[in-house]
Design a protein around this motif. Structure first.
Motif, mmCIF file in Angstrom:
data_model
loop_
_atom_site.group_PDB
_atom_site.id
_atom_site.type_symbol
_atom_site.label_atom_id
_atom_site.label_comp_id
_atom_site.label_asym_id
_atom_site.label_seq_id
_atom_site.Cartn_x
_atom_site.Cartn_y
_atom_site.Cartn_z
ATOM 1 N N THR A 25 0.823 -1.210 0.000
ATOM 2 C CA THR A 25 0.000 0.000 0.000
ATOM 3 C C THR A 25 0.861 1.266 0.000
ATOM 4 O OG1 THR A 25 -0.173 -0.166 2.421
ATOM 5 C CG2 THR A 25 -1.957 -1.111 1.113
ATOM 6 N N VAL A 26 1.951 1.259 0.771
ATOM 7 C CA VAL A 26 2.809 2.443 0.835
ATOM 8 C C VAL A 26 3.488 2.683 -0.512
ATOM 9 C CG1 VAL A 26 4.836 3.473 1.939
ATOM 10 C CG2 VAL A 26 3.162 2.221 3.318
ATOM 11 N N ILE A 27 4.008 1.606 -1.107
ATOM 12 C CA ILE A 27 4.672 1.732 -2.402
ATOM 13 C C ILE A 27 3.669 2.123 -3.484
ATOM 14 C CG2 ILE A 27 5.861 0.436 -4.219
ATOM 15 C CD1 ILE A 27 7.216 -1.189 -1.999
ATOM 16 N N TRP A 167 -8.602 10.998 -11.609
ATOM 17 C CA TRP A 167 -7.330 10.625 -10.991
ATOM 18 C C TRP A 167 -7.435 10.449 -9.476
ATOM 19 C CZ3 TRP A 167 -5.900 13.890 -7.218
ATOM 20 C CH2 TRP A 167 -6.362 15.210 -7.260
ATOM 21 N N GLU A 168 -8.516 10.951 -8.858
ATOM 22 C CA GLU A 168 -8.666 10.831 -7.405
ATOM 23 C C GLU A 168 -8.929 9.391 -6.964
ATOM 24 O OE1 GLU A 168 -10.553 14.755 -8.809
ATOM 25 O OE2 GLU A 168 -10.601 12.630 -9.375
ATOM 26 N N ALA A 169 -9.554 8.587 -7.828
ATOM 27 C CA ALA A 169 -9.999 7.246 -7.455
ATOM 28 C C ALA A 169 -8.873 6.343 -6.934
ATOM 29 C CB ALA A 169 -10.710 6.585 -8.637
ATOM 30 N N PRO A 170 -7.667 6.322 -7.547
ATOM 31 C CA PRO A 170 -6.616 5.442 -7.031
ATOM 32 C C PRO A 170 -6.234 5.728 -5.570
ATOM 33 C CG PRO A 170 -6.058 6.191 -9.238
ATOM 34 C CD PRO A 170 -7.267 6.958 -8.814
ATOM 35 N N PHE A 171 -6.279 6.988 -5.149
ATOM 36 C CA PHE A 171 -5.929 7.312 -3.771
ATOM 37 C C PHE A 171 -6.968 6.756 -2.801
ATOM 38 C CE2 PHE A 171 -3.722 10.685 -6.194
ATOM 39 C CZ PHE A 171 -2.440 10.446 -5.739
ATOM 40 N N PHE A 172 -8.242 6.816 -3.183
ATOM 41 C CA PHE A 172 -9.281 6.229 -2.342
ATOM 42 C C PHE A 172 -9.124 4.708 -2.276
ATOM 43 C CE2 PHE A 172 -11.794 10.099 -3.818
ATOM 44 C CZ PHE A 172 -11.504 10.817 -2.663
ATOM 45 N N LEU A 173 -8.704 4.103 -3.385
ATOM 46 C CA LEU A 173 -8.462 2.657 -3.401
ATOM 47 C C LEU A 173 -7.342 2.290 -2.428
ATOM 48 C CD1 LEU A 173 -8.680 -0.220 -4.693
ATOM 49 C CD2 LEU A 173 -6.973 0.544 -6.356
ATOM 50 N N VAL A 174 -6.246 3.029 -2.470
ATOM 51 C CA VAL A 174 -5.119 2.748 -1.578
ATOM 52 C C VAL A 174 -5.530 2.885 -0.121
ATOM 53 C CG1 VAL A 174 -2.828 3.523 -0.857
ATOM 54 C CG2 VAL A 174 -3.389 3.428 -3.284
ATOM 55 N N ALA A 175 -6.263 3.938 0.201
ATOM 56 C CA ALA A 175 -6.689 4.168 1.583
ATOM 57 C C ALA A 175 -7.576 3.028 2.080
ATOM 58 C CB ALA A 175 -7.420 5.509 1.687
ATOM 59 N N VAL A 177 -7.698 -0.192 0.976
ATOM 60 C CA VAL A 177 -6.904 -1.416 1.154
ATOM 61 C C VAL A 177 -6.035 -1.300 2.402
ATOM 62 C CG1 VAL A 177 -5.101 -2.856 0.140
ATOM 63 C CG2 VAL A 177 -6.918 -1.951 -1.311
ATOM 64 N N ALA A 178 -5.426 -0.128 2.614
ATOM 65 C CA ALA A 178 -4.554 0.075 3.770
ATOM 66 C C ALA A 178 -5.318 -0.072 5.077
ATOM 67 C CB ALA A 178 -3.893 1.448 3.693
#
Length: 422
Positions: A25-27, A167-175, A177-178
């Motif tokens: 998630t961090v990477i 482009w905002e969607a990937p950041f919500f995905l990472v959050a 999963v994390a």
């Protein structure tokens, strides 16, 4: 040749899996900035130099955070530190998804870096505490598979989401999963506290000072910083180069990252096993020289069919990660148990700061006349990396000698590496 290293216990396997998911998630949060680069530059109307500052904002804040926490890194249960900083990382990633201007994005990346930048050092300290040095090459191979997994799963999915919903969607995905991974860490990871019994410094400042003044540690710090400068040069503008210079379409970009990531998933474990069986410095040197050739070729590349670009990316990834696995495994052998958290924090800080400087310099070197023009002077970055790699090989040679001397004296003894079955 080295002796066959010990197998992992079931509890050690669980630890490796949790740390790999954390690093994934961090990477992914950091790596997704590259494929989103072209999209962000167009949507926010920002220049390459400004995008370089967005990338470096994370790196600089992560570096500062690591230095500020280094004195305290060995004074707490490493599990508690991991959970605290992971929670902050999740908050910062959510802020990235909510950012709507260049300045709010820079601020969000600073918040994310303050917490996320320390995660790698905490994970390395846990690995060093719980695994013998003869096992760490394989551990690093598996944990750094997160890099490949982020390209196989995270980046393509993130790009598809970005193409569909912005482009905002990937950041919500990472959050999201994390948050799930953090819950697993809270439930499954046991306290990591063996280092607390061997603390010498009452003052956090003195602990940091004793770590920084150690000559052997400084050699490791310098090698890490130099490695990072080269690594961060190309990455921020990777997608922009692929789209504008190599004529990769927005629809092909996720596939390019996915194929490269699949290659990494096979390469990383093999490199990890190999680095536990052969001399790590020799492996690092061979991989470095090989990587230089591929990097120079790639940075001078003209438009080619997609399959050629894919092959070149896989070959370049093999060289870059072929350096990182043995180098990281070597670096874990430098610090004493009482200093591991501080050493890893300072090391991570220098890595991030050096990477931030590299991103800024790369942004100054690379020029794009308008949003759709080819990047100019990207090939210059390849030659800069060549110039930095030669002294880096010498520094890693010195790191290797330090670790071998400690092993000869029996100094790399790891009582915490005996992990019982649960």
């Amino acid at each position: 040749m080295k002796q066959t290293p010990a197998a992992f216990s079931s509890h050690q396997k669980m630890i490796v899996a949790l740390l790999a998911l954390t690093q994934f998630t961090v990477i992914l949060d950091f790596m997704v900035m590259s494929p989103l680069g072209d999209m962000l530059m167009k949507s926010m109307s920002i220049k390459p130099s400004q995008f370089g500052l967005i990338v470096s904002a994370y790196a600089f804040s992560a570096g500062i955070s690591g230095l500020l926490t280094a004195g305290f890194a060995d004074r707490f249960d490493r599990k508690k530190l991991l959970v605290f900083f992971y929670a902050g990382f999740i908050l910062g990633t959510l802020c990235c998804g909510l950012a709507n201007t260049y300045y709010t994005m820079v601020a969000a990346r600073i918040v994310t870096g303050l917490f996320g930048g320390v995660m790698g050092s905490i994970s390395l300290a846990i690995i060093t505490d719980l695994f013998d040095i003869s096992q760490r090459g394989r551990v690093m191979g598996f944990v750094q598979m997160a890099f490949g997994a982020s390209q196989v799963l995270g980046i393509p999915i993130g790009l598809y989401l970005a193409n569909a919903w912005g482009w905002e969607a990937p950041f919500f995905l990472v959050a999201g999963v994390a948050a799930v991974v953090m819950a697993l860490i809270i439930l499954r990871l046991q306290p990591v506290i063996a280092h607390l019994a061997v603390q010498r410094d009452r003052s956090a400042f003195m602990h940091l000072w004793h770590t920084v003044r150690n000559r052997n540690y400084r050699i490791g710090f310098t090698a890490t910083a130099l490695m990072s400068v080269g690594g961060f040069m190309m990455m921020p503008f990777g997608s922009a180069f692929a789209v504008n210079n190599l004529h990769i379409t927005a629809e092909q970009l996720p596939l390019l990252f996915m194929v490269t990531g699949v290659g990494s998933l096979f390469i990383m474990p093999a490199l990890g096993k190999l680095s536990d069986r052969v001399d790590r410095f020799k492996l690092f040197t061979i991989a470095s020289l090989y990587a230089l050739v591929i990097i120079v070729i790639y940075t001078h590349l003209a438009p080619h069919p997609l399959w050629v670009i894919m092959c070149m990316n896989i070959l370049m990834m093999a060289g870059i990660m072929g350096r990182m696995v043995p180098f990281t495994a070597l670096t874990t052998g430098i610090p004493d148990m009482a200093d591991r958290g501080a050493f890893m924090s300072v090391n991570s800080s220098l890595q991030q700061i050096a990477g931030g400087i590299a991103a800024v310099i790369a942004g100054m070197i690379v020029v794009q006349k308008d949003k759709f023009s080819p990047l100019e002077h990207y090939d210059t970055l390849g030659w800069v990396i060549v110039g930095l790699t030669i002294p880096c090989i010498y520094l890693v040679y010195r790191v290797s000698n330090i670790v071998k001397a400690k092993l000869a004296k029996g100094a790399v003894v790891n009582p915490a590496s005996v992990v019982t079955e649960v």
